[in-house]
Design an enzyme around this catalytic site. Structure first.
Site, PDB file in Angstrom:
ATOM      1  N   LYS A 125       0.800  -1.776   0.006  1.00 53.13           N
ATOM      2  CA  LYS A 125       0.406   0.042   0.152  1.00 53.13           C
ATOM      3  C   LYS A 125       1.069   1.207  -0.123  1.00 53.13           C
ATOM      4  O   LYS A 125       1.761   1.182   0.722  1.00 53.13           O
ATOM      5  CB  LYS A 125      -0.552   0.122   1.168  1.00 53.13           C
ATOM      6  CG  LYS A 125      -2.405   0.823   1.265  1.00 53.13           C
ATOM      7  CD  LYS A 125      -3.511   0.003   0.347  1.00 53.13           C
ATOM      8  CE  LYS A 125      -4.381   1.064  -0.010  1.00 53.13           C
ATOM      9  NZ  LYS A 125      -5.473   0.293  -0.481  1.00 53.13           N
ATOM     10  N   ASP A 165      -7.004   4.563  -5.193  1.00 54.17           N
ATOM     11  CA  ASP A 165      -7.193   4.066  -4.015  1.00 54.17           C
ATOM     12  C   ASP A 165      -8.116   5.538  -3.186  1.00 54.17           C
ATOM     13  O   ASP A 165      -8.470   6.252  -4.671  1.00 54.17           O
ATOM     14  CB  ASP A 165      -6.210   3.844  -2.765  1.00 54.17           C
ATOM     15  CG  ASP A 165      -7.340   3.662  -1.482  1.00 54.17           C
ATOM     16  OD1 ASP A 165      -7.843   2.174  -1.176  1.00 54.17           O
ATOM     17  OD2 ASP A 165      -6.827   4.295  -0.508  1.00 54.17           O
TER      18      ASP A 165
HETATM   19  P1  NDP Z   1     -13.454   7.518  -3.483  1.00 53.89           P
HETATM   20  O1  NDP Z   1     -12.319   8.181  -3.025  1.00 53.89           O
HETATM   21  O2  NDP Z   1     -13.936   7.527  -4.740  1.00 53.89           O
HETATM   22  O3  NDP Z   1     -14.941   7.293  -2.790  1.00 53.89           O
HETATM   23  C1  NDP Z   1     -14.354   7.662  -1.187  1.00 53.89           C
HETATM   24  C2  NDP Z   1     -15.963   7.833  -0.791  1.00 53.89           C
HETATM   25  O4  NDP Z   1     -15.659   7.968   0.518  1.00 53.89           O
HETATM   26  C3  NDP Z   1     -16.480   9.677  -1.292  1.00 53.89           C
HETATM   27  O5  NDP Z   1     -17.619   9.796  -1.228  1.00 53.89           O
HETATM   28  C4  NDP Z   1     -15.782  10.279   0.251  1.00 53.89           C
HETATM   29  O6  NDP Z   1     -16.409  11.339   0.536  1.00 53.89           O
HETATM   30  C5  NDP Z   1     -16.461   9.286   1.389  1.00 53.89           C
HETATM   31  N1  NDP Z   1     -15.349   9.504   2.433  1.00 53.89           N
HETATM   32  C6  NDP Z   1     -13.797   9.495   2.380  1.00 53.89           C
HETATM   33  N2  NDP Z   1     -14.065   9.556   4.262  1.00 53.89           N
HETATM   34  C7  NDP Z   1     -14.665   9.785   4.887  1.00 53.89           C
HETATM   35  C8  NDP Z   1     -15.707   9.837   5.479  1.00 53.89           C
HETATM   36  N3  NDP Z   1     -14.485  10.195   7.000  1.00 53.89           N
HETATM   37  N4  NDP Z   1     -15.980  10.158   6.287  1.00 53.89           N
HETATM   38  C9  NDP Z   1     -17.349   9.488   5.404  1.00 53.89           C
HETATM   39  N5  NDP Z   1     -16.834   9.445   3.923  1.00 53.89           N
HETATM   40  C10 NDP Z   1     -16.054   9.488   3.830  1.00 53.89           C
HETATM   41  O7  NDP Z   1     -12.463   6.006  -2.848  1.00 53.89           O
HETATM   42  P2  NDP Z   1     -12.853   4.483  -3.157  1.00 53.89           P
HETATM   43  O8  NDP Z   1     -14.224   4.634  -3.708  1.00 53.89           O
HETATM   44  O9  NDP Z   1     -12.562   3.840  -4.578  1.00 53.89           O
HETATM   45  O10 NDP Z   1     -12.650   3.424  -1.527  1.00 53.89           O
HETATM   46  C11 NDP Z   1     -13.681   3.506  -0.899  1.00 53.89           C
HETATM   47  C12 NDP Z   1     -12.981   2.507  -0.029  1.00 53.89           C
HETATM   48  O11 NDP Z   1     -13.247   1.490  -0.397  1.00 53.89           O
HETATM   49  C13 NDP Z   1     -11.563   2.954   1.133  1.00 53.89           C
HETATM   50  O12 NDP Z   1     -11.816   2.086   1.986  1.00 53.89           O
HETATM   51  C14 NDP Z   1     -11.147   2.242  -0.118  1.00 53.89           C
HETATM   52  O13 NDP Z   1     -10.125   1.398   0.040  1.00 53.89           O
HETATM   53  C15 NDP Z   1     -11.902   0.807  -0.376  1.00 53.89           C
HETATM   54  N6  NDP Z   1     -11.921  -0.383  -1.576  1.00 53.89           N
HETATM   55  C16 NDP Z   1     -11.526   0.920  -2.807  1.00 53.89           C
HETATM   56  C17 NDP Z   1     -11.219   0.012  -4.083  1.00 53.89           C
HETATM   57  C18 NDP Z   1     -10.911   0.925  -5.226  1.00 53.89           C
HETATM   58  O14 NDP Z   1     -11.140  -0.556  -6.595  1.00 53.89           O
HETATM   59  N7  NDP Z   1     -11.684   1.456  -5.339  1.00 53.89           N
HETATM   60  C19 NDP Z   1     -10.502  -1.646  -3.797  1.00 53.89           C
HETATM   61  C20 NDP Z   1     -10.993  -2.152  -2.418  1.00 53.89           C
HETATM   62  C21 NDP Z   1     -11.226  -1.270  -1.197  1.00 53.89           C
HETATM   63  P3  NDP Z   1     -15.103  12.796   0.203  1.00 53.89           P
HETATM   64  O15 NDP Z   1     -15.752  12.688  -1.485  1.00 53.89           O
HETATM   65  O16 NDP Z   1     -16.026  13.965   0.474  1.00 53.89           O
HETATM   66  O17 NDP Z   1     -14.536  13.169   0.798  1.00 53.89           O
END
Ligand code: NDP
Length: 444
Positions: A125, A165
């Site tokens: 990571k 990520d």
């Molecule tokens: P994105 O950056 O695309 O989206 C993250 C989302 O979560 C956004 O809507 C963001 O809101 C919100 N968010 C971030 N921090 C917080 C918080 N403290 N409280 C509430 N909402 C929050 O990321 P991903 O969708 O790619 O990733 C989401 C999760 O999935 C992470 O934990 C990541 O590690 C995991 N993951 C992702 C993978 C992937 O392929 N993308 C694979 C496996 C796991 P805002 O826009 O306001 O920041």
């Protein structure tokens, strides 16, 4: 004191203050303790001491210049955790909260998740405390180029293959890949999640969200339930959340709420995903703008309130520790019968225990969100072959992989006398393969 408890204590003493890392480690070590009883030879070669220590941790300065000519300095990281079964593989997180503890927790989890995919990829990571939010495209590009000016010498298609990520989407990967290519003077599949015109895989964008729903479908089916007609909550509105919503809706679910880091929308008629996509993928806006198109929906500030909405299935897809004991109590009280982690470690240890004790079907992220990295490994295969599969081919492979992950986790849980405990099942199934590989390769 048992071997596992002893090693856990040593790690906590050696790495003080790394609370997310300790939390993830504790969960995994508790689950895999019975494996050491069956394999006393592992203790003799210090296998646990080895697996908890990253093979390599890289930290570096990332200076960049903003549009007004001001210099900023961020910190870059890459944790190359374990390469026993394949090249290091794991995403790059760009978020102000990024620190060594968070990346070590994510890297450690990634080892077992990647092992579960059945594909030959090790765990890693990386990231930076840089916040892409509110920056211009040119500022993001200068940051990404500076980040890569150091990272390029540590990665490669057979060494370490980073991916996206939180905060690292198609735009950031494009800039990083471009800089790598320029520095190395070669075109290789060194990143996954690339754009389709330059080596990306069809289906990668959808893979984590779709994979989560494929996984949950298997889990629900084995327990006489399904998405059809179910009311679903999804936190987040990023990559994982959007495609989990899309697939859940095609399976007949009614998704009634989504969120971002400011608040959540509740639409009792069912979320209109096209509007969410236009806000989030189209213009990087805020989820509250949903009400401009759907004034009948509700918007509430704050993230945790989403879990007080009655639902059948909850899919936390935002970030770590977003479901605590209070949120778990609200979900259980309102009749939620299944929780599938789309994000990494969105449920804290206490909340996980509460779900398991009240019979909620609980799917840990390590297994349930592995579709993203699995499809990244499929992207690596396509790059190596210099060939590409159709969307349908990739999606079919993803479905097969998620089914196999479910089967591995549930059969390991049964083998160790804890049927339906997929936390234990996923940790053990993921660990067994890596442990066997490390043991075979000797003390290195
Ligand atoms: P994105 O950056 O695309 O989206 C993250 C989302 O979560 C956004 O809507 C963001 O809101 C919100 N968010 C971030 N921090 C917080 C918080 N403290 N409280 C509430 N909402 C929050 O990321 P991903 O969708 O790619 O990733 C989401 C999760 O999935 C992470 O934990 C990541 O590690 C995991 N993951 C992702 C993978 C992937 O392929 N993308 C694979 C496996 C796991 P805002 O826009 O306001 O920041």
């Amino acid at each position: 004191m048992s071997y596992v408890d002893r090693v856990y204590q040593q790690v906590v003493e050696k790495n003080p203050g790394e609370k997310e890392f300790h939390q993830a480690l504790y969960e995994v070590l508790q689950s895999i303790a019975p494996v050491f009883e069956k394999h006393p030879e592992y203790e003799a070669v210090g296998l646990l001491e080895s697996i908890v220590e990253p093979e390599r941790q890289i930290m570096f300065r990332v200076p960049w210049v903003d549009d007004n000519g001001k210099v900023h300095v961020n910190r870059g990281y890459r944790i190359q955790y374990n390469s026993a079964i394949g090249p290091y593989k794991g995403g790059i997180r760009l978020h102000p909260s990024v620190n060594l503890s968070i990346l070590k927790f994510l890297g450690f989890e990634q080892i077992f998740k990647n092992s579960l995919t059945t594909l030959p990829i090790g765990g890693a990571k990386g990231g930076s405390d840089f916040d892409p939010k509110g920056k211009s495209d040119m500022e993001v590009m200068r940051f990404c180029q500076s980040f890569m000016n150091e990272l390029y010498r540590h990665i490669g298609p057979d060494t370490d293959v980073p991916a996206g990520d939180i905060g690292t989407g198609a735009r950031e990967i494009g800039y990083m890949f471009g800089q790598y290519k320029k520095l190395m003077n070669e075109v290789t599949g060194v990143f996954t999640g690339k754009g389709i015109p330059y080596g990306g895989s069809l289906g990668r964008t959808q893979a984590t969200g779709y994979g989560l729903v494929y996984f949950m479908t298997e889990f629900l089916k084995a327990n006489g339930k399904s998405f059809d007609g179910a009311t679903v909550l999804i936190s987040g509105s990023g990559n994982v959340a959007i495609y989990a919503c899309e697939k859940a809706q095609t399976m007949g679910a009614k998704v009634v709420a989504m969120s971002d880091s400011n608040g959540y929308v509740y639409d009792k008629n069912g979320i209109d995903l096209a509007t969410v996509k236009a806000i989030k993928e189209g213009r990087r806006g805020r989820i509250k703008e949903y009400l401009e198109v759907h004034p009948e929906a509700e918007y509430h500030e704050g993230c945790s309130g989403i879990w007080t909405i009655p639902c059948d299935i909850a899919l936390p897809c935002a970030t770590q520790n977003e479901i605590n004991e209070e949120s778990a109590a609200a979900l259980i009280k309102n009749g939620c019968y299944a929780v599938g982690e789309g994000a990494n470690m969105p449920t804290n240890l206490g909340a996980t225990k509460m779900f398991q004790e009240s019979g909620v079907l609980f799917a840990p992220g390590k297994a349930a969100n592995a579709g993203g990295v699995a499809t990244s490994a499929l992207e690596m295969s396509q790059n190596s072959m210099r060939y590409s599969w159709s969307f349908a081919e990739v999606d079919e492979k993803l479905k097969g992989i998620m089914k196999s992950i479910y089967e591995q986790a549930s059969s390991a849980a049964e083998r160790y006398g804890q049927p339906n405990n997929l936390v234990v099942g996923a940790n053990i199934a993921g660990f067994e393969k890596v442990a066997a590989a490390m043991y075979a390769q000797g003390v290195i």
